[in-house]
Scaffold this active site. Structure first.
Site, PDB file in Angstrom:
ATOM      1  N   LYS A 125      -9.324  -0.149  -5.918  1.00 37.47           N
ATOM      2  CA  LYS A 125      -9.359   0.514  -4.613  1.00 37.47           C
ATOM      3  C   LYS A 125     -10.704   1.174  -4.358  1.00 37.47           C
ATOM      4  O   LYS A 125     -11.183   1.946  -5.184  1.00 37.47           O
ATOM      5  CB  LYS A 125      -8.247   1.574  -4.554  1.00 37.47           C
ATOM      6  N   ASN A 157      -5.032   7.284  -6.204  1.00 37.19           N
ATOM      7  CA  ASN A 157      -5.715   8.551  -5.853  1.00 37.19           C
ATOM      8  C   ASN A 157      -4.932   9.778  -6.315  1.00 37.19           C
ATOM      9  O   ASN A 157      -4.592  10.653  -5.535  1.00 37.19           O
ATOM     10  CB  ASN A 157      -6.042   8.620  -4.356  1.00 37.19           C
ATOM     11  N   HIS A 206     -10.513   1.315   1.751  1.00 36.80           N
ATOM     12  CA  HIS A 206     -10.279   2.334   2.779  1.00 36.80           C
ATOM     13  C   HIS A 206     -11.472   2.245   3.722  1.00 36.80           C
ATOM     14  O   HIS A 206     -12.559   2.697   3.384  1.00 36.80           O
ATOM     15  CB  HIS A 206     -10.155   3.740   2.172  1.00 36.80           C
ATOM     16  N   HIS A 223       3.135  14.614   1.399  1.00 33.46           N
ATOM     17  CA  HIS A 223       2.491  15.905   1.131  1.00 33.46           C
ATOM     18  C   HIS A 223       3.550  16.980   1.344  1.00 33.46           C
ATOM     19  O   HIS A 223       4.394  16.844   2.239  1.00 33.46           O
ATOM     20  CB  HIS A 223       1.341  16.168   2.099  1.00 33.46           C
ATOM     21  N   HIS A 272      -4.603  -0.491   5.765  1.00 31.01           N
ATOM     22  CA  HIS A 272      -4.177   0.239   6.969  1.00 31.01           C
ATOM     23  C   HIS A 272      -5.174   0.092   8.113  1.00 31.01           C
ATOM     24  O   HIS A 272      -5.754   1.065   8.586  1.00 31.01           O
ATOM     25  CB  HIS A 272      -3.883   1.710   6.670  1.00 31.01           C
ATOM     26  N   ASP A 311       1.542   2.662   3.513  1.00 25.38           N
ATOM     27  CA  ASP A 311       0.689   3.850   3.328  1.00 25.38           C
ATOM     28  C   ASP A 311       1.531   5.117   3.393  1.00 25.38           C
ATOM     29  O   ASP A 311       1.060   6.161   3.837  1.00 25.38           O
ATOM     30  CB  ASP A 311      -0.455   3.901   4.348  1.00 25.38           C
ATOM     31  N   ALA A 368      -4.029  14.882   5.461  1.00 26.79           N
ATOM     32  CA  ALA A 368      -3.718  13.617   6.123  1.00 26.79           C
ATOM     33  C   ALA A 368      -2.652  12.848   5.356  1.00 26.79           C
ATOM     34  O   ALA A 368      -2.710  12.761   4.130  1.00 26.79           O
ATOM     35  CB  ALA A 368      -4.987  12.776   6.224  1.00 26.79           C
ATOM     36  N   HIS A 374       1.595   5.388  -1.750  1.00 18.71           N
ATOM     37  CA  HIS A 374       1.237   6.552  -2.569  1.00 18.71           C
ATOM     38  C   HIS A 374       2.514   7.120  -3.187  1.00 18.71           C
ATOM     39  O   HIS A 374       3.426   7.525  -2.458  1.00 18.71           O
ATOM     40  CB  HIS A 374       0.567   7.630  -1.713  1.00 18.71           C
ATOM     41  N   LEU A 375       2.566   7.139  -4.516  1.00 16.98           N
ATOM     42  CA  LEU A 375       3.766   7.635  -5.198  1.00 16.98           C
ATOM     43  C   LEU A 375       3.569   9.010  -5.815  1.00 16.98           C
ATOM     44  O   LEU A 375       4.527   9.611  -6.291  1.00 16.98           O
ATOM     45  CB  LEU A 375       4.206   6.646  -6.288  1.00 16.98           C
ATOM     46  N   ARG A 376       2.313   9.493  -5.861  1.00 18.54           N
ATOM     47  CA  ARG A 376       2.018  10.783  -6.516  1.00 18.54           C
ATOM     48  C   ARG A 376       2.474  10.749  -7.976  1.00 18.54           C
ATOM     49  O   ARG A 376       2.597   9.693  -8.569  1.00 18.54           O
ATOM     50  CB  ARG A 376       2.633  11.954  -5.744  1.00 18.54           C
ATOM     51  N   HIS A 422       0.868  -1.205   0.000  1.00 15.54           N
ATOM     52  CA  HIS A 422       0.000   0.000   0.000  1.00 15.54           C
ATOM     53  C   HIS A 422       0.893   1.239   0.000  1.00 15.54           C
ATOM     54  O   HIS A 422       1.502   1.582   1.011  1.00 15.54           O
ATOM     55  CB  HIS A 422      -0.912   0.022   1.228  1.00 15.54           C
TER      56      HIS A 422
HETATM   57  C1  NCD Z   1      -3.470   9.194   1.966  1.00 14.79           C
HETATM   58  C2  NCD Z   1      -2.977  10.212   0.930  1.00 14.79           C
HETATM   59  O1  NCD Z   1      -2.452  11.245   1.341  1.00 14.79           O
HETATM   60  O2  NCD Z   1      -3.106   9.950  -0.259  1.00 14.79           O
HETATM   61  N1  NCD Z   1      -3.504   9.803   3.260  1.00 14.79           N
HETATM   62  C3  NCD Z   1      -3.459   9.164   4.461  1.00 14.79           C
HETATM   63  O3  NCD Z   1      -3.602   9.816   5.488  1.00 14.79           O
HETATM   64  N2  NCD Z   1      -3.242   7.875   4.538  1.00 14.79           N
HETATM   65  C4  NCD Z   1      -4.778   8.653   1.539  1.00 14.79           C
HETATM   66  C5  NCD Z   1      -5.176   7.412   2.311  1.00 14.79           C
HETATM   67  O4  NCD Z   1      -4.611   6.345   2.114  1.00 14.79           O
HETATM   68  O5  NCD Z   1      -6.106   7.495   3.118  1.00 14.79           O
HETATM   69 ZN    ZN Z   2      -3.192   5.182   1.605  1.00 14.00          ZN
END
Ligand code: NCD
Ligand code: ZN
Length: 347
Positions: free
Chosen positions: A99, A41, A136, A251, A174, A247, A263, A15-17, A13
């Site tokens: 997802k 996302n 989620h 940011h 998560h 996860d 978040a 996030h790579l943006r 899990h």
């Molecule tokens: C994630 C994100 O920033 O893309 N943020 C997080 O707090 N985990 C999104 C997510 O997995 O809920």
């Molecule tokens: Zn996530």
């Protein structure tokens, strides 16, 4: 034990943006993990196979020379993802899951599902073809206390969903509560969960210790200590239903240190090392390899990795900030503090 060698892990899990941010964060993951399930996302979200293929190509182009890394792509479920797209996803071989974000649940979840009954055909196709649904697991009803949103989701959404689609592969992503752990344990082998390192290491006090700590704020929000204890017990138990998913969610500093901070915790810079800390604190370092390197691959029906990594017991200081974008930096978890395990360069 001053060092441990384990099969190279995977991150189930992540996030790579995209764009500049992708180039900045990907090396941290690719140094440690052989593969990662890449969250869809983006803005706009990755909802079709062709978009996932293009995103995958951008990720591969950003892998630093000399490192091997395989992105495992996902599609973002919306109210109108056609069932036929699931056929194409399965056929193309690069999509490994779909997802589910309840609409509005978290960062970039505006396009998420408003009503699961709109997805019945698509979910039935996934069940038939064995394509996992990654969940989620939080309700978005503002009347529900934020610390209860996972438990309420399990009762009102996840339990009925797994009844309606008894063979659907589901990962409760998560997981943060004892209720979540119990649900997964009581379900069939087709229901599993990922657990982040930060939820193993921190309870909800960490968000408020000495002041408001935006870099400890993520969703689902960390819960009370009893829940963290339940997560530790699950992760270190050797039960293959629980496996590693960082996860890691970068940011820019300005977006976190703001009147309405977003978040997400960035942990990829110490993506396996933080787990080693948590497992060591529980006296369970010997359970790390199954959790980090075997169980996820087994669940997804993929081969286990062949290479190995070595972690040494050695404190190192996490930088105060990391490069992220031209106009802003990234504040990693433990910024300015130390991590107790260090990754040796891969052989
Ligand atoms: C994630 C994100 O920033 O893309 N943020 C997080 O707090 N985990 C999104 C997510 O997995 O809920
Ligand atoms: Zn996530």
């Amino acid at each position: 034990m001053d060092s441990i060698t384990l099969t190279r892990p995977d991150d189930w899990h992540l996030h790579l943006r995209d764009g500049e941010a992708l180039k900045a964060v990907l090396p941290d993951t690719a140094r440690r993990f052989a593969r990662a399930i890449v969250m869809p996302n983006l803005k706009p979200p990755v909802t079709r196979v062709a978009e996932a293929a293009a995103y995958r190509a951008r990720i591969l182009a950003a892998v630093p020379p000399g490192l091997s890394f395989t992105p495992l792509m996902t599609l973002y479920l919306t109210d109108n993802l056609p069932a036929d797209e699931i056929d194409r996803a399965k056929e193309c071989g690069i999509i490994h899951a779909v997802k589910l974000y309840p609409a509005g649940a978290t960062t970039n979840a505006d396009a998420g599902v408003t009503d699961l009954t709109k997805c019945t055909k698509t979910l039935a196709r996934m069940e038939r073809l064995g394509l996992p649904l990654l969940v989620h697991g939080e309700v978005t009803d503002p009347a529900v206390d934020i610390f209860d949103r996972e438990a309420v989701f399990i009762d009102t959404v996840l339990a009925p969903l797994t009844k309606d689609f008894p063979a659907l592969k589901v990962v409760l992503e998560h997981v943060t509560t004892r209720e979540g752990v119990e649900f997964v344990k009581a379900s069939g082998a087709n229901v599993a969960a990922t657990i982040t390192a930060h939820h193993l290491l921190m309870n909800r006090n960490a968000i408020f210790s000495g002041g408001l700590r935006p870099h400890h704020y993520c969703l689902p929000v960390p819960k009370r200590e009893v829940h963290r204890q339940a997560l530790i017990a699950a992760a270190t138990s050797g039960n293959p239903k629980f496996f590693l998913g960082t996860d890691s969610a970068p940011h820019a500093r300005r977006a976190k240190e703001a009147a309405c901070g977003c978040a997400g915790c960035y942990t990829a810079h110490a993506g396996i090392e933080l787990y080693a800390e948590a497992f060591e604190a529980a006296g369970a370092l010997d359970a790390l390899e199954g959790y980090a390197s075997f169980f996820g691959a087994d669940f997804y029906g993929l081969p286990r990795n062949g290479e190995q990594i070595t972690l040494v017991r050695e404190r190192w200081r996490v930088p105060n900030e990391l490069p992220y974008a031209a106009d802003d930096v990234l504040v990693p978890l433990r910024a300015g503090e130390t991590v107790g395990w260090r990754l040796e360069d891969m052989q």
